[in-house]
Design an enzyme around this catalytic site. Structure first.
Site, PDB file in Angstrom:
ATOM      1  N   HIS A 156      61.798   1.243  53.468  1.00 19.10           N
ATOM      2  CA  HIS A 156      62.148   0.076  52.977  1.00 19.10           C
ATOM      3  C   HIS A 156      60.737  -0.724  52.373  1.00 19.10           C
ATOM      4  O   HIS A 156      59.704  -0.225  52.756  1.00 19.10           O
ATOM      5  CB  HIS A 156      62.462  -0.953  53.880  1.00 19.10           C
ATOM      6  CG  HIS A 156      64.034  -0.924  54.408  1.00 19.10           C
ATOM      7  ND1 HIS A 156      64.352  -0.761  55.733  1.00 19.10           N
ATOM      8  CD2 HIS A 156      65.149  -1.016  53.600  1.00 19.10           C
ATOM      9  CE1 HIS A 156      65.538  -0.833  55.883  1.00 19.10           C
ATOM     10  NE2 HIS A 156      66.187  -0.729  54.763  1.00 19.10           N
TER      11      HIS A 156
ATOM     12  N   CYS B 219      62.032  -5.428  61.295  1.00 18.21           N
ATOM     13  CA  CYS B 219      63.570  -5.217  61.464  1.00 18.21           C
ATOM     14  C   CYS B 219      64.433  -5.307  62.561  1.00 18.21           C
ATOM     15  O   CYS B 219      65.488  -5.889  62.778  1.00 18.21           O
ATOM     16  CB  CYS B 219      63.747  -3.709  61.250  1.00 18.21           C
ATOM     17  SG  CYS B 219      62.625  -2.591  62.101  1.00 18.21           S
TER      18      CYS B 219
HETATM   19  C1  CIR Z   1      67.913   2.603  59.067  1.00 21.28           C
HETATM   20  O1  CIR Z   1      67.487   3.874  58.490  1.00 21.28           O
HETATM   21  O2  CIR Z   1      68.570   1.835  58.517  1.00 21.28           O
HETATM   22  C2  CIR Z   1      67.477   2.223  60.507  1.00 21.28           C
HETATM   23  N1  CIR Z   1      67.439   3.403  61.168  1.00 21.28           N
HETATM   24  C3  CIR Z   1      66.200   1.512  60.416  1.00 21.28           C
HETATM   25  C4  CIR Z   1      66.118   0.290  59.774  1.00 21.28           C
HETATM   26  C5  CIR Z   1      64.647  -0.446  59.622  1.00 21.28           C
HETATM   27  N2  CIR Z   1      64.864  -1.703  58.992  1.00 21.28           N
HETATM   28  C6  CIR Z   1      63.896  -2.397  58.487  1.00 21.28           C
HETATM   29  O3  CIR Z   1      62.808  -1.868  58.569  1.00 21.28           O
HETATM   30  N3  CIR Z   1      64.361  -3.482  58.114  1.00 21.28           N
END
Ligand code: CIR
Length: 273
Positions: free
Chosen positions: A168, A255
């Site tokens: 991201h 996140c």
């Molecule tokens: C994913 O791949 O969607 C999750 N394992 C990690 C998401 C992390 N989200 C973020 O940094 N906003």
């Protein structure tokens, strides 16, 4: 109001599900340990609460292994909230699950509709604009849909690129104050932060870029001493938080929460009923 991009009265987090061991990851460095993840998550919530904000912790959603990464499901601005449309198929249902929790805070809740995809991790709200990185999870249709929604609330949105191989946009950057961002050299080399003061993460400490400024604190993943020392020397009030389990799933500080301050003069849906 200055500081609106990092001054928050509320946050929402979601406890990690036992199924977090099946969460998405770019590189398999082993499954996270659920019980350690829960402890780290509790530390994170404590840090947010220590600033005086009201922090709601939602129960775990076992059907969605990545649901602890709640930031990806919505964008919450003072004027209203936007429910995202995650580009990871296994995460689409997480967006529906957040909507009912936003109605007590907001009267204006919008949705990103098909065909666009967008995840909250690709959205950086700064003092002057909203930056959205195109990525494997966030496409042009999603960005255009968000642009239309936030334009009605007076925001300008700028599309930028998330570097190839980076999950991201905010994997590699964070707001530190009104004019300053923390970023990896590889992200700032794209030119996306022209006009901002940029602090670079130390070499080999790129994962420290996924920090979060929350009121007077800067939450950083623990274990990145040179970046931490630099930030302290610049006067930031650092709070290192253990993050080894979320990191196995490419997650950092941002996140794990939705952070927001709804405008007090706008009634929420709950106020109207
Ligand atoms: C994913 O791949 O969607 C999750 N394992 C990690 C998401 C992390 N989200 C973020 O940094 N906003």
């Amino acid at each position: 109001m200055t500081g609106r991009s990092f001054t928050f009265s509320h946050a929402i987090a979601r406890r990690p599900a036992a199924t977090v061991v099946d969460g998405l990851r770019a590189v398999d460095a082993g499954a996270p340990d659920h019980s350690s993840f829960e402890q780290h998550h509790a530390d994170y919530v404590d840090a947010l609460r220590s600033t005086g904000a009201g922090v709601e912790v939602l129960s775990a959603l076992e059907a969605f292994p990545d649901s602890v990464f709640i930031e990806d499901t919505a964008l919450c601005l003072p004027e209203g909230a936007v429910v995202m449309r995650p580009g990871a198929p296994s995460r689409l249902g997480e967006a529906q699950a957040i909507a009912p929790h936003l109605v007590k805070h907001y009267g204006d809740i919008r949705r990103i509709e098909a065909p666009g995809f967008i995840e909250g991790g690709d959205i950086l709200v700064t003092e002057r604009e909203i930056l959205v990185g195109r990525s494997a999870r966030t496409d042009r249709d999603g960005i255009d849909a968000l642009r239309t929604i936030v334009a009605a609330w007076g925001y300008s949105l700028r599309e930028v690129s998330t570097p190839h191989g980076v999950l991201h946009f905010k994997t590699d950057c964070a707001v530190l104050d009104e004019e300053t961002v923390l970023a990896t050299p590889r992200l700032s080399a794209t030119g996306c932060f022209e006009g901002y003061r940029v602090i670079h993460t130390a070499e080999g400490e790129e994962a420290s870029a996924n920090a979060v400024r929350f009121n007077d604190l800067v939450l950083v993943p623990d274990g990145f001493p040179r970046t931490a020392e630099l930030l302290v020397s610049l006067g930031y009030n650092l709070r290192p938080v253990r993050n080894t389990q979320a990191a196995k799933l490419d997650g950092g500080m941002s996140c794990l929460s939705l952070r927001f301050s709804p405008r007090a003069d706008l009634p929420s849906e709950d106020d109207r009923t």
